[in-house]
Write a protein that holds these residues in place. Structure first.
Motif, PDB file in Angstrom:
ATOM      1  N   GLN A 134       3.095   3.499   5.938  1.00  0.00           N
ATOM      2  CA  GLN A 134       3.440   2.349   4.778  1.00  0.00           C
ATOM      3  C   GLN A 134       4.000   1.325   5.213  1.00  0.00           C
ATOM      4  OE1 GLN A 134       4.361   4.249   0.692  1.00  0.00           O
ATOM      5  NE2 GLN A 134       2.227   4.471   0.464  1.00  0.00           N
ATOM      6  N   HIS A 135       4.854   1.285   6.453  1.00  0.00           N
ATOM      7  CA  HIS A 135       5.720   0.068   7.001  1.00  0.00           C
ATOM      8  C   HIS A 135       5.099  -1.655   7.275  1.00  0.00           C
ATOM      9  CE1 HIS A 135       8.197  -2.902   8.978  1.00  0.00           C
ATOM     10  NE2 HIS A 135       6.904  -2.771  10.554  1.00  0.00           N
ATOM     11  N   ASN A 138       3.652  -2.812   3.154  1.00  0.00           N
ATOM     12  CA  ASN A 138       5.306  -3.509   2.975  1.00  0.00           C
ATOM     13  C   ASN A 138       5.540  -4.657   3.475  1.00  0.00           C
ATOM     14  OD1 ASN A 138       5.027  -0.971   0.676  1.00  0.00           O
ATOM     15  ND2 ASN A 138       6.870  -0.174   2.803  1.00  0.00           N
ATOM     16  N   LYS A 141       2.544  -7.167   1.704  1.00  0.00           N
ATOM     17  CA  LYS A 141       3.466  -7.451   0.725  1.00  0.00           C
ATOM     18  C   LYS A 141       4.573  -8.608   0.619  1.00  0.00           C
ATOM     19  CE  LYS A 141       5.317  -4.002  -1.676  1.00  0.00           C
ATOM     20  NZ  LYS A 141       5.914  -3.098  -2.512  1.00  0.00           N
ATOM     21  N   TYR A 142       6.034  -8.073   1.225  1.00  0.00           N
ATOM     22  CA  TYR A 142       6.687  -9.246   1.278  1.00  0.00           C
ATOM     23  C   TYR A 142       6.577 -10.519   1.445  1.00  0.00           C
ATOM     24  CZ  TYR A 142       8.545  -4.318   0.349  1.00  0.00           C
ATOM     25  OH  TYR A 142       9.195  -3.134   0.188  1.00  0.00           O
ATOM     26  N   ASP A 254      11.577  -5.058   5.392  1.00  0.00           N
ATOM     27  CA  ASP A 254      11.142  -3.247   5.152  1.00  0.00           C
ATOM     28  C   ASP A 254      11.952  -2.744   6.178  1.00  0.00           C
ATOM     29  OD1 ASP A 254       9.330  -1.613   3.727  1.00  0.00           O
ATOM     30  OD2 ASP A 254       8.630  -1.685   5.447  1.00  0.00           O
ATOM     31  N   SER A 258      14.142   1.069   5.163  1.00  0.00           N
ATOM     32  CA  SER A 258      13.194   1.953   5.025  1.00  0.00           C
ATOM     33  C   SER A 258      14.509   3.333   5.851  1.00  0.00           C
ATOM     34  CB  SER A 258      12.272   1.646   6.327  1.00  0.00           C
ATOM     35  OG  SER A 258      11.262   0.833   5.603  1.00  0.00           O
ATOM     36  N   SER A 307       6.981  -0.548  -4.897  1.00  0.00           N
ATOM     37  CA  SER A 307       7.547  -0.003  -3.996  1.00  0.00           C
ATOM     38  C   SER A 307       9.004   0.605  -4.013  1.00  0.00           C
ATOM     39  CB  SER A 307       7.871  -1.054  -2.292  1.00  0.00           C
ATOM     40  OG  SER A 307       8.813   0.351  -1.422  1.00  0.00           O
ATOM     41  N   LEU A 311      14.978  -2.653   0.530  1.00  0.00           N
ATOM     42  CA  LEU A 311      13.889  -3.242   0.598  1.00  0.00           C
ATOM     43  C   LEU A 311      14.041  -3.261   2.630  1.00  0.00           C
ATOM     44  CD1 LEU A 311      13.399  -5.823  -2.281  1.00  0.00           C
ATOM     45  CD2 LEU A 311      11.591  -3.968  -1.178  1.00  0.00           C
TER      46      LEU A 311
END
Length: 322
Positions: A134-135, A138, A141-142, A254, A258, A307, A311
């Motif tokens: 999902q990196h 993400n 999204k950011y 991200d 993570s 999420s 972050l």
């Protein structure tokens, strides 16, 4: 010209306003200046705008609006048609409307297919390593949040999101034993990792729309640094395309928060401090500042809802967010 038309088709609200304006204008002209059949072209244009602008409305709505257009055309015409002529014209206008709706739906279907293809490619990469799962989503999204905060156009926000989904696609060409290595990378391994923007560029460069929209720039240049010490080409400052500068912040964000096979995630406050400290060196200071303001203005809660993890990502290499 084709690119411009495509850009217009991506903004159906323009056609909605256009439909209303053209219908009112044509009716006004029919009543005052052009009281003859030459005005029909405006009503045809209004029908085209109706189909494109309201393609997602119910068939009943579209039929009623088309009937309104034909009624306006003939109600104020010098010579009123008989019923047969009226219904023949109505059928013609309905056909024009249906073709316009079909054109817009086809365009939207192509757009959805492109997005799905991009998501498939990003998931193919993420599936190689459960620690980076999902990196890409993400980062997209950011990056989108940053673009919206910067008040970029809807089109540029959309392209930024897509570039985020594809930014690491070049890692498909990086050997798995390097991607999943639990320890520190050697200089040779790090140099291989640094090839992934170039590999990504080679993978998607044949998609012409990616050149035109800036997606390719995001993939190729997202590891460039604002001070010129990044890779692959050592671009500096605003030489780096805007989308790539946005992705640089989102990618680091991200990555540092993570969990990875070689370390745990970093505390969000430490990560924010790193981002702040590297403004003007690794990151475009304006974009980094916009990103930090997202946290100051209640967006930290929003991010955590979307999420569950914290972050940022850090680094086992020499540069933040590799």
């Amino acid at each position: 010209m084709e690119k411009r038309i495509q850009s217009w088709l991506n903004k159906p609200n323009y056609f909605r306003y256009g439909f209303i304006c053209i219908l009112l204008l044509s009716t006004f002209l029919n009543l005052t200046i052009l009281m003859d059949e030459r005005i029909y072209i405006f009503y045809v244009l209004a029908t085209v705008f109706l189909g494109i602008g309201f393609y997602n409305q119910s068939p009943l709505f579209l039929v009623l609006c088309t009937t309104l257009i034909v009624t306006c055309r003939y109600s104020f015409a010098p010579n009123l048609p008989d019923a047969g002529t009226f219904f023949v014209q109505l059928g013609t206008y309905l056909l024009i409307m249906v073709i316009s709706v079909g054109l817009m739906k086809h365009n939207q279907r192509i757009k959805r297919d492109n997005i799905e293809m991009i998501k498939v490619l990003s998931k193919a990469l993420d599936s190689r390593d459960t620690y980076t799962s999902q990196h890409s989503e993400n980062v997209a999204k950011y990056a989108l949040k940053i673009a919206k905060k910067m008040k970029l156009s809807a089109e540029l926000c959309d392209m930024t999101q897509k570039a985020g989904l594809l930014h690491d696609i070049g890692k498909i060409g990086v050997p798995e034993h390097i991607l999943k290595k639990p320890g520190k990378l050697t200089e040779e391994e790090y140099s291989i990792i640094k090839e992934h923007p170039l590999i990504g560029n080679e993978i998607i460069k044949h998609v012409s729309s990616f050149h035109e929209t800036g997606i390719l720039d995001g993939v190729l240049y997202h590891h460039e640094r604002y001070d010129g010490k990044g890779y692959p080409h050592g671009l500096k400052g605003e030489e780096i395309p805007l989308i790539a500068r946005i992705l640089a912040v989102a990618d680091t964000f991200d990555a540092m928060t993570s969990k990875r096979i070689y370390r745990t995630e970093l505390d969000v406050h430490k990560t924010l401090a790193e981002i702040n400290q590297n403004k003007g060196t690794q990151f475009d200071p304006e974009i980094a500042e916009v990103f930090l303001h997202l946290f100051e203005e209640e967006h930290l809660i929003d991010f955590q809802k979307e999420s569950p993890k914290i972050l940022f990502k850090s680094q086992r290499t020499k540069t933040l967010g590799q």
